[in-house]
Design a protein around this motif. Structure first.
Motif, PDB file in Angstrom:
ATOM      1  N   SER A 116      37.251  24.676  51.472  1.00  7.15           N
ATOM      2  CA  SER A 116      37.934  24.027  52.581  1.00  7.15           C
ATOM      3  C   SER A 116      38.215  22.555  52.301  1.00  7.15           C
ATOM      4  N   GLY A 117      37.258  21.852  51.693  1.00  2.20           N
ATOM      5  CA  GLY A 117      37.444  20.441  51.392  1.00  2.20           C
ATOM      6  C   GLY A 117      38.575  20.188  50.428  1.00  2.20           C
ATOM      7  N   HIS A 118      38.811  21.113  49.501  1.00  5.60           N
ATOM      8  CA  HIS A 118      39.912  20.956  48.557  1.00  5.60           C
ATOM      9  C   HIS A 118      41.256  21.222  49.225  1.00  5.60           C
ATOM     10  N   ILE A 119      41.290  22.108  50.206  1.00  7.76           N
ATOM     11  CA  ILE A 119      42.524  22.302  50.969  1.00  7.76           C
ATOM     12  C   ILE A 119      42.880  21.017  51.708  1.00  7.76           C
ATOM     13  N   GLU A 120      41.868  20.320  52.212  1.00  5.91           N
ATOM     14  CA  GLU A 120      42.117  19.062  52.908  1.00  5.91           C
ATOM     15  C   GLU A 120      42.739  18.030  51.970  1.00  5.91           C
ATOM     16  N   THR A 121      42.264  17.955  50.725  1.00  3.21           N
ATOM     17  CA  THR A 121      42.836  16.989  49.778  1.00  3.21           C
ATOM     18  C   THR A 121      44.263  17.361  49.395  1.00  3.21           C
ATOM     19  N   ILE A 122      44.591  18.655  49.410  1.00  6.62           N
ATOM     20  CA  ILE A 122      45.983  19.063  49.177  1.00  6.62           C
ATOM     21  C   ILE A 122      46.861  18.550  50.306  1.00  6.62           C
ATOM     22  N   GLY A 123      46.358  18.616  51.530  1.00 10.50           N
ATOM     23  CA  GLY A 123      47.108  18.071  52.658  1.00 10.50           C
ATOM     24  C   GLY A 123      47.422  16.600  52.488  1.00 10.50           C
ATOM     25  N   ASP A 124      46.519  15.880  51.840  1.00 14.27           N
ATOM     26  CA  ASP A 124      46.715  14.452  51.631  1.00 14.27           C
ATOM     27  C   ASP A 124      47.775  14.148  50.572  1.00 14.27           C
ATOM     28  N   MET A 125      48.293  15.174  49.890  1.00 15.89           N
ATOM     29  CA  MET A 125      49.355  14.969  48.905  1.00 15.89           C
ATOM     30  C   MET A 125      50.715  14.735  49.575  1.00 15.89           C
ATOM     31  N   GLY A 126      50.809  14.969  50.869  1.00 11.41           N
ATOM     32  CA  GLY A 126      52.076  14.790  51.582  1.00 11.41           C
ATOM     33  C   GLY A 126      51.820  14.562  53.062  1.00 11.41           C
ATOM     34  N   LYS A 127      52.839  14.741  53.855  1.00  7.61           N
ATOM     35  CA  LYS A 127      52.729  14.607  55.300  1.00  7.61           C
ATOM     36  C   LYS A 127      52.445  15.987  55.902  1.00  7.61           C
ATOM     37  N   TYR A 128      51.401  16.049  56.706  1.00  9.49           N
ATOM     38  CA  TYR A 128      51.032  17.320  57.328  1.00  9.49           C
ATOM     39  C   TYR A 128      52.162  17.833  58.226  1.00  9.49           C
ATOM     40  N   GLU A 129      52.470  19.134  58.086  1.00  9.73           N
ATOM     41  CA  GLU A 129      53.397  19.808  58.995  1.00  9.73           C
ATOM     42  C   GLU A 129      52.758  21.032  59.643  1.00  9.73           C
ATOM     43  N   GLY A 130      51.559  21.391  59.210  1.00  7.44           N
ATOM     44  CA  GLY A 130      50.887  22.543  59.803  1.00  7.44           C
ATOM     45  C   GLY A 130      49.511  22.746  59.200  1.00  7.44           C
ATOM     46  N   VAL A 131      48.625  23.368  59.976  1.00  4.84           N
ATOM     47  CA  VAL A 131      47.275  23.687  59.505  1.00  4.84           C
ATOM     48  C   VAL A 131      46.882  25.059  60.048  1.00  4.84           C
ATOM     49  N   LYS A 132      46.006  25.720  59.309  1.00  2.00           N
ATOM     50  CA  LYS A 132      45.381  26.951  59.801  1.00  2.00           C
ATOM     51  C   LYS A 132      43.898  26.870  59.500  1.00  2.00           C
ATOM     52  N   MET A 133      43.094  27.130  60.524  1.00  2.00           N
ATOM     53  CA  MET A 133      41.646  27.131  60.389  1.00  2.00           C
ATOM     54  C   MET A 133      41.148  28.516  60.761  1.00  2.00           C
ATOM     55  N   SER A 134      40.396  29.143  59.850  1.00  2.00           N
ATOM     56  CA  SER A 134      39.973  30.536  60.069  1.00  2.00           C
ATOM     57  C   SER A 134      38.490  30.701  59.778  1.00  2.00           C
ATOM     58  N   PHE A 135      37.787  31.286  60.716  1.00  2.00           N
ATOM     59  CA  PHE A 135      36.406  31.714  60.533  1.00  2.00           C
ATOM     60  C   PHE A 135      36.326  33.146  61.030  1.00  2.00           C
ATOM     61  N   GLU A 136      36.018  34.084  60.127  1.00  2.00           N
ATOM     62  CA  GLU A 136      36.156  35.511  60.457  1.00  2.00           C
ATOM     63  C   GLU A 136      34.918  36.301  60.042  1.00  2.00           C
TER      64      GLU A 136
END
Length: 356
Positions: A116-136
């Motif tokens: 999850s933390g690495h997905i967050e750093t990918i978001g920091d590569m640009g401007k956020y336009e969407g997120v999905k958070m899943s716990f299943e």
């Protein structure tokens, strides 16, 4: 190929701006990063591949058929460890094609397993336009097990957010005490800009990209390469410091390496029962082995990875799990276990590895 992909990016962007939907037959460019322990010759023997053309030394074009139809994939093999697979087919066909390759006879291929933390750093590569958070958790563990585990306040939590304030939504939830430990970021959508060009990417925690428009295929390719480099760095850290081997000395040998450690924020009430749902040869963990009790609510597992037959040992107590990778075992095994435990048991779990 690059020209075809770039024209598709531009057409997709125009369609979405004008109609909010794509014209018939105009699929988005999709990319998947896969981890491989195969040579290109071994890959070419996969029975799910109907036809194979070598465009050049580093690029293959392969045809596959599944219940969603038939189509072509472009496989970039210039990196010996992480390959890129591109497609202009439908999402359903592409997903099924990748699944079939990864599960095909002989193994040797695996997904990326981005924490999850690495997905967050990918978001920091640009401007956020969407997120999905899943716990299943309910997809892996039965209801009675989850009910018996008093540390779990939720057993299922899925949140989708879109728009320029998506990052704010994610930050608010991460700072909200009641749900903070259940927020596992599994997908981001970003707009990335460079030198007057842009690309819009949706990236998932299993290494898949859907390019939702743009005007530069090179910017997409550089995004894929940057994420690949980050993941390879993480793999190298694990395999350099956490493979268990012996170093020859003049008077015997000395052990080298130590375990990868996962620290849980939600203690496990019944470790042996917990492991019965993790070490069962099934997706997504793909581990099999003998579970034996070694103390009060503590177990040890001599396991085999279904990805490529590597051996590993797990030591598990109520608040931590240790992974011992033997010999040349693949570091992707540890990341698969950690990423899926974040997604299905404890989103706030932490991976402890050596950085140097």
């Amino acid at each position: 190929m690059h020209q075809i992909f770039e024209e598709r990016l531009q057409n997709v962007h125009s369609d979405l701006l004008e109609n909010t939907r794509l014209d018939v037959g105009r699929n988005m460019l999709k990319t998947a990063l896969i981890e491989t322990n195969l040579s290109t010759d071994e890959f070419s023997e996969k029975p799910v591949l109907e036809e194979i053309f070598e465009i050049d030394n580093d690029l293959l074009m392969v045809k596959t058929i599944n219940r969603e139809g038939e189509g072509w994939l472009f496989v970039d093999v210039h990196d010996n460890r992480l390959w890129s697979i591109y497609s202009l087919t439908s999402s359903a066909f592409f997903k099924k094609s990748i699944d079939d390759l990864l599960k095909s006879e002989g193994g040797g291929l695996d997904r990326l397993w981005l924490p999850s933390g690495h997905i967050e750093t990918i978001g920091d590569m640009g401007k956020y336009e969407g997120v999905k958070m899943s716990f299943e958790a309910e997809n892996i563990f039965p209801e009675e097990f989850l009910n018996d585990n008093e540390s779990l306040r939720f057993t299922d939590l899925n949140i989708n957010g879109s728009g320029r304030n998506s990052r704010e939504l994610y930050d608010i939830l991460r700072q909200t005490e009641e749900v903070a430990d259940y927020i596992s970021l599994t997908r981001v959508q970003i707009r990335r800009e460079r030198d007057g060009h842009f690309v819009r990417e949706r990236v998932t925690n299993d290494g898949k990209f859907t390019t939702r428009g743009g005007d530069s295929i090179r910017l997409h390719l550089s995004t894929v390469e940057e994420i690949k480099k980050r993941y390879e760095k993480l793999l190298n850290q694990i395999e350099t410091h956490h493979r268990i081997n012996a170093i020859d000395r003049d008077h015997g040998a000395r052990a080298r390496g130590g375990p990868v450690v996962i620290d849980f924020s939600h203690p496990i009430e019944d470790v042996e029962r917990f492991l019965s749902y993790v070490v069962n040869a099934k997706d997504p963990f793909r581990l099999t082995g003998h579970i034996r009790s070694v103390g009060e609510n503590a177990c040890k597992v001599d396991a085999v990875d279904g990805h490529n037959g590597d051996r590993l040992t797990l030591e598990v107590a109520n608040e931590w799990l240790r992974i011992y990778l033997h010999g040349d075992a693949c570091g992707n095994t540890a990341l698969r276990l950690f990423s899926n435990l974040q997604h299905y048991y404890d989103p706030a779990a932490e991976l402890v590895i050596r950085n140097e």
